[in-house]
Scaffold this motif. Structure first.
Motif, mmCIF file in Angstrom:
data_model
loop_
_atom_site.group_PDB
_atom_site.id
_atom_site.type_symbol
_atom_site.label_atom_id
_atom_site.label_comp_id
_atom_site.label_asym_id
_atom_site.label_seq_id
_atom_site.Cartn_x
_atom_site.Cartn_y
_atom_site.Cartn_z
ATOM 1 N N ASN A 75 -8.259 0.019 1.112
ATOM 2 C CA ASN A 75 -6.863 -0.321 1.397
ATOM 3 C C ASN A 75 -6.567 -1.717 0.854
ATOM 4 O O ASN A 75 -6.582 -2.705 1.583
ATOM 5 C CB ASN A 75 -6.598 -0.257 2.898
ATOM 6 N N GLU A 76 -6.331 -1.775 -0.440
ATOM 7 C CA GLU A 76 -6.033 -3.035 -1.108
ATOM 8 C C GLU A 76 -5.099 -2.766 -2.278
ATOM 9 O O GLU A 76 -5.048 -1.652 -2.797
ATOM 10 C CB GLU A 76 -7.323 -3.708 -1.574
ATOM 11 N N PRO A 77 -4.340 -3.770 -2.704
ATOM 12 C CA PRO A 77 -3.354 -3.561 -3.774
ATOM 13 C C PRO A 77 -3.941 -2.977 -5.054
ATOM 14 O O PRO A 77 -3.303 -2.162 -5.720
ATOM 15 C CB PRO A 77 -2.786 -4.962 -4.014
ATOM 16 N N ALA A 78 -5.154 -3.358 -5.430
ATOM 17 C CA ALA A 78 -5.762 -2.860 -6.674
ATOM 18 C C ALA A 78 -5.992 -1.354 -6.639
ATOM 19 O O ALA A 78 -6.135 -0.717 -7.688
ATOM 20 C CB ALA A 78 -7.082 -3.579 -6.931
ATOM 21 N N PRO A 138 -9.277 -0.693 6.766
ATOM 22 C CA PRO A 138 -10.151 -0.967 5.618
ATOM 23 C C PRO A 138 -10.017 0.065 4.500
ATOM 24 O O PRO A 138 -10.303 -0.230 3.354
ATOM 25 C CB PRO A 138 -11.557 -0.935 6.215
ATOM 26 N N ASP A 139 -9.579 1.274 4.842
ATOM 27 C CA ASP A 139 -9.413 2.297 3.806
ATOM 28 C C ASP A 139 -8.225 3.193 4.142
ATOM 29 O O ASP A 139 -7.720 3.194 5.256
ATOM 30 C CB ASP A 139 -10.683 3.119 3.608
ATOM 31 N N ALA A 164 0.773 0.603 -1.990
ATOM 32 C CA ALA A 164 1.164 -0.798 -1.803
ATOM 33 C C ALA A 164 1.672 -1.040 -0.385
ATOM 34 O O ALA A 164 1.330 -2.053 0.238
ATOM 35 C CB ALA A 164 2.239 -1.186 -2.821
ATOM 36 N N ASN A 165 2.463 -0.119 0.142
ATOM 37 C CA ASN A 165 2.968 -0.271 1.510
ATOM 38 C C ASN A 165 1.834 -0.243 2.524
ATOM 39 O O ASN A 165 1.825 -1.029 3.479
ATOM 40 C CB ASN A 165 3.998 0.799 1.831
ATOM 41 N N ALA A 166 0.884 0.667 2.338
ATOM 42 C CA ALA A 166 -0.247 0.733 3.264
ATOM 43 C C ALA A 166 -1.057 -0.563 3.212
ATOM 44 O O ALA A 166 -1.432 -1.110 4.255
ATOM 45 C CB ALA A 166 -1.137 1.935 2.943
ATOM 46 N N SER A 167 -1.314 -1.076 2.015
ATOM 47 C CA SER A 167 -2.124 -2.291 1.915
ATOM 48 C C SER A 167 -1.379 -3.507 2.449
ATOM 49 O O SER A 167 -1.991 -4.420 2.993
ATOM 50 C CB SER A 167 -2.587 -2.527 0.476
#
Length: 143
Positions: A19-22, A65-66, A56-59
């Protein structure tokens, strides 16, 4: 990473991602691969935009973490893309972004591009354990 998606019955593809922008780039590649398998390449641009914004919204809004990216065909005429996270108390809100705001347009873009979108809670009773924010696109021929 190879995509394993079936084109018969009610096909579904899902994959857990950080769970990150990348992760948005990975999500775009996965959705393009799945649409290619299903011979729905005409949906590539709107689907890639939708998946990018969902991730993007989730991150941005959940500390999980995921997340899990799910792509399915609820019918021959629709493709549904969703992102599942374990923060069911943080529901999506369609807001208003000012001209010079640097954020806040993700759901507005999804709302403009998708045929419909929504949020489903997972779990029984009053204590859901996760949510899925999803958006659907209509296919051209219903293949």
């Amino acid at each position: 990473m190879p995509v394993d998606a079936t084109a018969v019955g009610r096909p579904t593809y899902s994959h857990s991602l950080p769970n990150e922008p990348a992760t948005a780039e990975i999500g775009r590649r996965l959705i393009l691969d799945v649409l290619g398998i299903w011979q729905l390449d005409d949906l590539a641009d709107p689907a890639a935009l939708i998946v990018t914004e969902l991730i993007a919204n989730a991150s941005r809004h959940t500390p999980c973490p995921d997340v899990r990216l799910i792509v399915r065909r609820p019918s021959t005429r629709r493709v549904r893309m969703g992102v599942v996270d374990r923060e069911p108390s943080r529901l999506p809100v369609l807001g208003q972004a000012e001209y010079d705001d640097e954020a806040g347009r993700g759901l507005l873009l999804i709302d403009a591009v998708a045929d419909r979108w929504g949020c489903d809670l997972y779990g029984l009773g009053r204590r859901p354990w996760a949510k899925e924010v999803w958006a659907e696109l209509r296919t051209e021929a219903g293949a």
